[in-house]
Design a protein around this motif. Sequence first.
Motif, PDB file in Angstrom:
ATOM      1  N   ALA A  18       0.829  -1.210   0.000  1.00 45.72           N
ATOM      2  CA  ALA A  18       0.000   0.000   0.000  1.00 45.72           C
ATOM      3  C   ALA A  18       0.864   1.260   0.000  1.00 45.72           C
ATOM      4  O   ALA A  18       0.589   2.218  -0.735  1.00 45.72           O
ATOM      5  N   VAL A  19       1.937   1.266   0.820  1.00 40.35           N
ATOM      6  CA  VAL A  19       2.829   2.429   0.869  1.00 40.35           C
ATOM      7  C   VAL A  19       3.509   2.649  -0.476  1.00 40.35           C
ATOM      8  O   VAL A  19       3.569   3.774  -0.995  1.00 40.35           O
ATOM      9  N   THR A  20       4.042   1.580  -1.065  1.00 37.76           N
ATOM     10  CA  THR A  20       4.766   1.721  -2.331  1.00 37.76           C
ATOM     11  C   THR A  20       3.828   2.095  -3.479  1.00 37.76           C
ATOM     12  O   THR A  20       4.210   2.878  -4.360  1.00 37.76           O
ATOM     13  N   LEU A  21       2.632   1.564  -3.486  1.00 36.51           N
ATOM     14  CA  LEU A  21       1.663   1.970  -4.510  1.00 36.51           C
ATOM     15  C   LEU A  21       1.274   3.435  -4.327  1.00 36.51           C
ATOM     16  O   LEU A  21       1.055   4.157  -5.316  1.00 36.51           O
ATOM     17  N   GLY A  22       1.192   3.879  -3.061  1.00 40.29           N
ATOM     18  CA  GLY A  22       0.928   5.289  -2.809  1.00 40.29           C
ATOM     19  C   GLY A  22       2.039   6.176  -3.342  1.00 40.29           C
ATOM     20  O   GLY A  22       1.781   7.228  -3.947  1.00 40.29           O
ATOM     21  N   THR A  25       1.719   6.280  -7.148  1.00 36.61           N
ATOM     22  CA  THR A  25       0.600   7.123  -7.576  1.00 36.61           C
ATOM     23  C   THR A  25       0.953   8.602  -7.449  1.00 36.61           C
ATOM     24  O   THR A  25       0.683   9.404  -8.355  1.00 36.61           O
ATOM     25  N   TRP A  26       1.592   8.957  -6.327  1.00 35.69           N
ATOM     26  CA  TRP A  26       1.982  10.353  -6.111  1.00 35.69           C
ATOM     27  C   TRP A  26       2.987  10.814  -7.159  1.00 35.69           C
ATOM     28  O   TRP A  26       2.865  11.900  -7.723  1.00 35.69           O
ATOM     29  N   VAL A  27       3.972   9.970  -7.446  1.00 37.08           N
ATOM     30  CA  VAL A  27       4.989  10.332  -8.430  1.00 37.08           C
ATOM     31  C   VAL A  27       4.386  10.450  -9.822  1.00 37.08           C
ATOM     32  O   VAL A  27       4.711  11.359 -10.589  1.00 37.08           O
ATOM     33  N   SER A  28       3.469   9.541 -10.163  1.00 34.75           N
ATOM     34  CA  SER A  28       2.877   9.566 -11.500  1.00 34.75           C
ATOM     35  C   SER A  28       2.060  10.838 -11.728  1.00 34.75           C
ATOM     36  O   SER A  28       1.939  11.319 -12.857  1.00 34.75           O
ATOM     37  N   ARG A  29       1.514  11.429 -10.670  1.00 34.66           N
ATOM     38  CA  ARG A  29       0.740  12.674 -10.800  1.00 34.66           C
ATOM     39  C   ARG A  29       1.641  13.898 -10.927  1.00 34.66           C
ATOM     40  O   ARG A  29       1.226  14.933 -11.417  1.00 34.66           O
ATOM     41  N   ASN A  30       2.897  13.755 -10.466  1.00 32.26           N
ATOM     42  CA  ASN A  30       3.796  14.903 -10.449  1.00 32.26           C
ATOM     43  C   ASN A  30       4.930  14.788 -11.469  1.00 32.26           C
ATOM     44  O   ASN A  30       5.868  15.563 -11.433  1.00 32.26           O
ATOM     45  N   ARG A  31       4.853  13.812 -12.356  1.00 34.82           N
ATOM     46  CA  ARG A  31       5.933  13.650 -13.327  1.00 34.82           C
ATOM     47  C   ARG A  31       5.725  14.580 -14.518  1.00 34.82           C
ATOM     48  O   ARG A  31       4.617  14.986 -14.824  1.00 34.82           O
ATOM     49  N   ARG A  32       6.852  14.880 -15.188  1.00 38.58           N
ATOM     50  CA  ARG A  32       6.827  15.737 -16.369  1.00 38.58           C
ATOM     51  C   ARG A  32       6.679  14.936 -17.656  1.00 38.58           C
ATOM     52  O   ARG A  32       6.385  15.499 -18.697  1.00 38.58           O
ATOM     53  N   GLY A  33       6.933  13.639 -17.605  1.00 37.87           N
ATOM     54  CA  GLY A  33       6.765  12.799 -18.782  1.00 37.87           C
ATOM     55  C   GLY A  33       7.958  12.791 -19.711  1.00 37.87           C
ATOM     56  O   GLY A  33       7.890  12.202 -20.788  1.00 37.87           O
ATOM     57  N   ILE A 173       3.485  -2.265 -12.675  1.00 35.72           N
ATOM     58  CA  ILE A 173       2.789  -1.053 -12.229  1.00 35.72           C
ATOM     59  C   ILE A 173       3.791  -0.014 -11.737  1.00 35.72           C
ATOM     60  O   ILE A 173       3.732   1.164 -12.111  1.00 35.72           O
ATOM     61  N   TYR A 174       4.737  -0.443 -10.888  1.00 37.45           N
ATOM     62  CA  TYR A 174       5.729   0.487 -10.351  1.00 37.45           C
ATOM     63  C   TYR A 174       6.496   1.192 -11.467  1.00 37.45           C
ATOM     64  O   TYR A 174       6.676   2.405 -11.451  1.00 37.45           O
TER      65      TYR A 174
END
Length: 530
Positions: A18-22, A25-33, A173-174
């Motif tokens: 749960a911690v690692t998926l969190g 998820t947080w990183v994927s929302r803040n990435r520049r791509g 997923i990671y």
Amino acid sequence: MTEEHQTLALLLFSAFVAVTLGITTWVSRNRRGSAEEFYAGGRLFSPMENGFAIAGDYMSAASFLGVTGLIALFGYDGLLYVVGFLVAWLVVLFLVAELVRNCGRFTLADVVAARMRERPVRIAAGTSSVTVSVLYLVAQMVGAGSLVALLLGGTSDAARAWTVIGVGALMVIYVSLGGMRATTWIQIVKAVLLLGGTIALTVLVLVRFHGDVDRLLLTAAERSGHGEAFLAPGLKYGGDWTARFDFISLGLALVLGTAGLPHILSRFYTVPTARAARRSVVWAVGLIGGFYLMTIVLGFGAAAILGPDTVRGSNAAGNTAVPLLALDLGGGAGSTGGTVLFAIVAAVAFATILAVVAGITLASSASVAHDLYASLRRPGGKPRSEVAVARVAAVGVGLVAIALGLLARDLNVAFLVGLAFAVAASANLPALLYSLFWRGFTTRGAVWAVYGGLIPAVVLVVLSPVVSGSPDSLFPGIDLQYFPLQNPGLVSIPLGFLAGWLGTVTSTEVADEAKHAETEVRSLTGAGAA
């Protein structure tokens, strides 16, 4: 194993997931791509953070469980892995870390192709990197995944299969969502958990013997059934000359292979400067060195407290020595302390699997996208399309690893780790060192160095007693054994260096002196580094 062990271990593991998926998820929302963000985490990590991540990437389930078991069963000879894994970092520190950070951007091929014709070199280096990564990945998934399924009571084929599938799905997923930044933080969390658990077990073992290391060693020797021979070389590798050459071959592969492992080299690109890369390795050496010193205490502790017969009775390869030791140190089967300590060790093993396979998957997907795809695509493609290919490649590599893991889940796959190191030392290291230090190195030499080490390493393992020709081989029903050693490093590593030299001296290509001078200045000063 009691139901309380399984339940608590599952709860702890679920919390880690749960911690690692969190984090992902947080990183994927803040990435520049961008490619730099996906492959190198934006190069924003500090030396300490990257040092912990390198340690988390390197200290695999094989180290935590396998090395301790080997020491518990074979005593002094089990220390070969500890010495090999640790000494390897001196090669990385003095020959590779800073120079690789200055000369490359994301992968090994960036360094080798810096002054060569890029397309053939990238295809060769990319192929070798993917081969090493997949071998290492399957070894982690099958060896550790099946072991964890056993620890949680799932001894049926279905339970073991679902464990492998679950580990593979999580790693995809990671990597595909979080890239290098999420993978790095997962490795940092895992390194802290692993070091914390190992420190706790080591302290408990020393407390059991009142801090008397001599008593610990003598008790281990007495319970081993081998007496003083348990504390001397030769119990595993001293039987005949073949065993001794195998000892040398494995040692060469372990010491030289680390400097050619793609998922380790890629970590040097996540820091802003070469100095930071060097300091990262210093942090990693300290953490990894401390960890392996503690595995020595745990290995001899398992031999002294449990006895090799108990360890071997649970798992012939000794892979369950640490959880059995934790159970005993916590108070024994059925006790609350034993249950808690056992569950923590099982959860740390799970964390170890996920962190390591995530790092390997990212490195292999980077090789596919940045080296193979980039060499074959049409000119003018958008950088963002390469990142998309890397995400698809992560899924593809994950599916291949899951498929191979399911096929090989009942087999002894310890040889895959040694083979991965041997291939890395035979194919990747010669090309890397020649390109950094040989002024006259050419494109043909680079390609021949890679294939000249890769092909013999794989062929020799196929023809070795590991695959066929003996009762303990993968396929005991057939006999293709023509090579007596289990690890090909003694032969394939020199062949890789020889092929690189031969390809260069027979090439009609004239080495570009200007490019070599530029590469040399860049590698030593960092001028122009990405």
